[in-house]
Design an enzyme around this catalytic site. Structure first.
Site, PDB file in Angstrom:
ATOM      1  N   GLU A  69      26.233 -13.773 -24.602  1.00  0.00           N
ATOM      2  CA  GLU A  69      24.768 -13.044 -25.986  1.00  0.00           C
ATOM      3  C   GLU A  69      24.115 -12.271 -25.555  1.00  0.00           C
ATOM      4  O   GLU A  69      23.200 -12.540 -24.165  1.00  0.00           O
ATOM      5  CB  GLU A  69      24.343 -15.232 -26.474  1.00  0.00           C
ATOM      6  CG  GLU A  69      22.621 -14.470 -27.288  1.00  0.00           C
ATOM      7  CD  GLU A  69      21.904 -15.746 -27.270  1.00  0.00           C
ATOM      8  OE1 GLU A  69      23.093 -16.777 -27.182  1.00  0.00           O
ATOM      9  OE2 GLU A  69      21.376 -15.366 -27.193  1.00  0.00           O
ATOM     10  N   THR A 119      18.169 -13.633 -29.954  1.00  0.00           N
ATOM     11  CA  THR A 119      17.123 -13.448 -29.591  1.00  0.00           C
ATOM     12  C   THR A 119      16.823 -12.034 -31.308  1.00  0.00           C
ATOM     13  O   THR A 119      16.136 -11.589 -31.049  1.00  0.00           O
ATOM     14  CB  THR A 119      16.190 -12.918 -28.740  1.00  0.00           C
ATOM     15  OG1 THR A 119      16.817 -13.420 -27.920  1.00  0.00           O
ATOM     16  CG2 THR A 119      15.151 -13.139 -28.615  1.00  0.00           C
ATOM     17  N   LYS A 177      21.711 -23.678 -32.690  1.00  0.00           N
ATOM     18  CA  LYS A 177      21.085 -23.763 -31.250  1.00  0.00           C
ATOM     19  C   LYS A 177      19.925 -24.226 -31.409  1.00  0.00           C
ATOM     20  O   LYS A 177      19.522 -24.679 -32.800  1.00  0.00           O
ATOM     21  CB  LYS A 177      20.785 -21.937 -31.639  1.00  0.00           C
ATOM     22  CG  LYS A 177      19.479 -22.061 -30.332  1.00  0.00           C
ATOM     23  CD  LYS A 177      19.428 -20.482 -30.052  1.00  0.00           C
ATOM     24  CE  LYS A 177      18.385 -20.445 -28.765  1.00  0.00           C
ATOM     25  NZ  LYS A 177      18.959 -19.238 -27.468  1.00  0.00           N
ATOM     26  N   ARG A 215      16.118  -8.330 -26.814  1.00  0.00           N
ATOM     27  CA  ARG A 215      14.645  -9.119 -25.803  1.00  0.00           C
ATOM     28  C   ARG A 215      14.146  -7.796 -25.276  1.00  0.00           C
ATOM     29  O   ARG A 215      13.063  -7.339 -24.477  1.00  0.00           O
ATOM     30  CB  ARG A 215      14.365  -9.717 -24.607  1.00  0.00           C
ATOM     31  CG  ARG A 215      15.111 -10.709 -25.130  1.00  0.00           C
ATOM     32  CD  ARG A 215      14.792 -12.409 -24.612  1.00  0.00           C
ATOM     33  NE  ARG A 215      15.366 -13.311 -25.189  1.00  0.00           N
ATOM     34  CZ  ARG A 215      15.485 -14.474 -24.382  1.00  0.00           C
ATOM     35  NH1 ARG A 215      14.959 -15.169 -23.309  1.00  0.00           N
ATOM     36  NH2 ARG A 215      16.672 -15.932 -25.261  1.00  0.00           N
TER      37      ARG A 215
HETATM   38  C1  3PG Z   1      17.267 -19.069 -24.610  1.00  0.00           C
HETATM   39  O1  3PG Z   1      16.939 -17.640 -25.195  1.00  0.00           O
HETATM   40  O2  3PG Z   1      17.895 -19.496 -25.482  1.00  0.00           O
HETATM   41  C2  3PG Z   1      16.414 -19.369 -24.039  1.00  0.00           C
HETATM   42  O3  3PG Z   1      15.090 -18.902 -23.397  1.00  0.00           O
HETATM   43  C3  3PG Z   1      17.510 -19.405 -22.601  1.00  0.00           C
HETATM   44  O4  3PG Z   1      16.762 -20.204 -21.650  1.00  0.00           O
HETATM   45  P1  3PG Z   1      16.879 -20.888 -19.891  1.00  0.00           P
HETATM   46  O5  3PG Z   1      16.431 -19.878 -19.228  1.00  0.00           O
HETATM   47  O6  3PG Z   1      16.027 -21.946 -19.830  1.00  0.00           O
HETATM   48  O7  3PG Z   1      18.115 -20.972 -20.154  1.00  0.00           O
END
Ligand code: 3PG
Length: 210
Positions: free
Chosen positions: A40, A68, A128, A44
């Site tokens: 993914e 995102t 999610k 960002r």
């Molecule tokens: C996401 O966008 O799903 C999270 O930022 C991932 O979280 P993590 O950095 O704790 O793995």
């Protein structure tokens, strides 16, 4: 095999933040060499769309999601860039409706019964669950899987190599997401062998359950 089945088979969907598009293909190749064929790429950074484009064209074995994704406009840009599926931290009905209508697999973030019901009305069955470590983790997802028979979750936020085992073994978990396999720092430093090694360790854990 559809995108959600590919995510389930992989068990892990790395959440990838790429600052420089030139790092996208080496990151994808490192994940592939470790046995992870889904990623993914998050919206960002300004490099996200170019990164999606280059992995889609240069790594045909990689299933590329866009993450995102906060707006429908962004979602359309990601699909135009070749993204195979869309991930959002929350539930935006407009985006989800458009994806469903256009047959683009979409994974909206839903953590409450009300959000799940609203997304289910649009045909969504896999959610999610973010940030998993804040919204009750496995315990919360297990409770939600009771009334919402057949729904599955992809938890992210606090999932890592140490707790992957307990998440992936639960029947209501389709896959997990996380940034631990390829951190921003490792990608920028070109630590692709380390990324491949972490991917290999994660896929070995997943194989015990898939
Ligand atoms: C996401 O966008 O799903 C999270 O930022 C991932 O979280 P993590 O950095 O704790 O793995």
């Amino acid at each position: 095999m559809d995108a959600m089945e590919r995510c389930a088979r992989s068990g892990v969907v790395p959440v990838v933040v790429i600052e420089n598009a030139k790092d996208a293909v080496p990151t994808a190749k490192a994940l592939l060499s470790g046995g992870i064929d889904v990623m993914e790429i998050t919206m960002r950074t300004g490099a996200a769309l170019d990164s999606i484009r280059s992995v889609v064209s240069e790594c045909p074995d990689m299933l590329v999601g866009a993450g995102t994704v906060l707006t429908l406009a962004q979602c359309k840009d990601c699909v135009a860039a070749g993204a195979n599926f869309i991930v959002a931290p929350g539930f935006d009905p407009e985006t989800v409706e458009w994806c469903v209508k256009n047959e683009i697999p979409v994974l909206p973030g839903c953590v409450t019964p009300t959000e799940i019901m609203a997304a289910m009305r649009l045909g969504i069955k896999t959610f999610k669950f973010f940030p998993a470590n804040v919204y009750g983790g496995l315990k919360a997802m297990k409770a939600l899987a009771g009334p919402f028979v057949g729904v599955q979750f992809v938890p992210t936020g606090g999932v890592n190599g140490e707790n992957l085992n307990e998440y992936i073994s639960a029947p209501f978990i389709r896959a997990v997401g996380g940034s631990w396999l390829c951190t921003k720092a490792d990608i920028s430093a070109g630590n692709f062998e380390k990324i491949a090694g972490l991917a290999k360790e994660a896929s070995a854990i997943v194989k015990q359950y898939r």
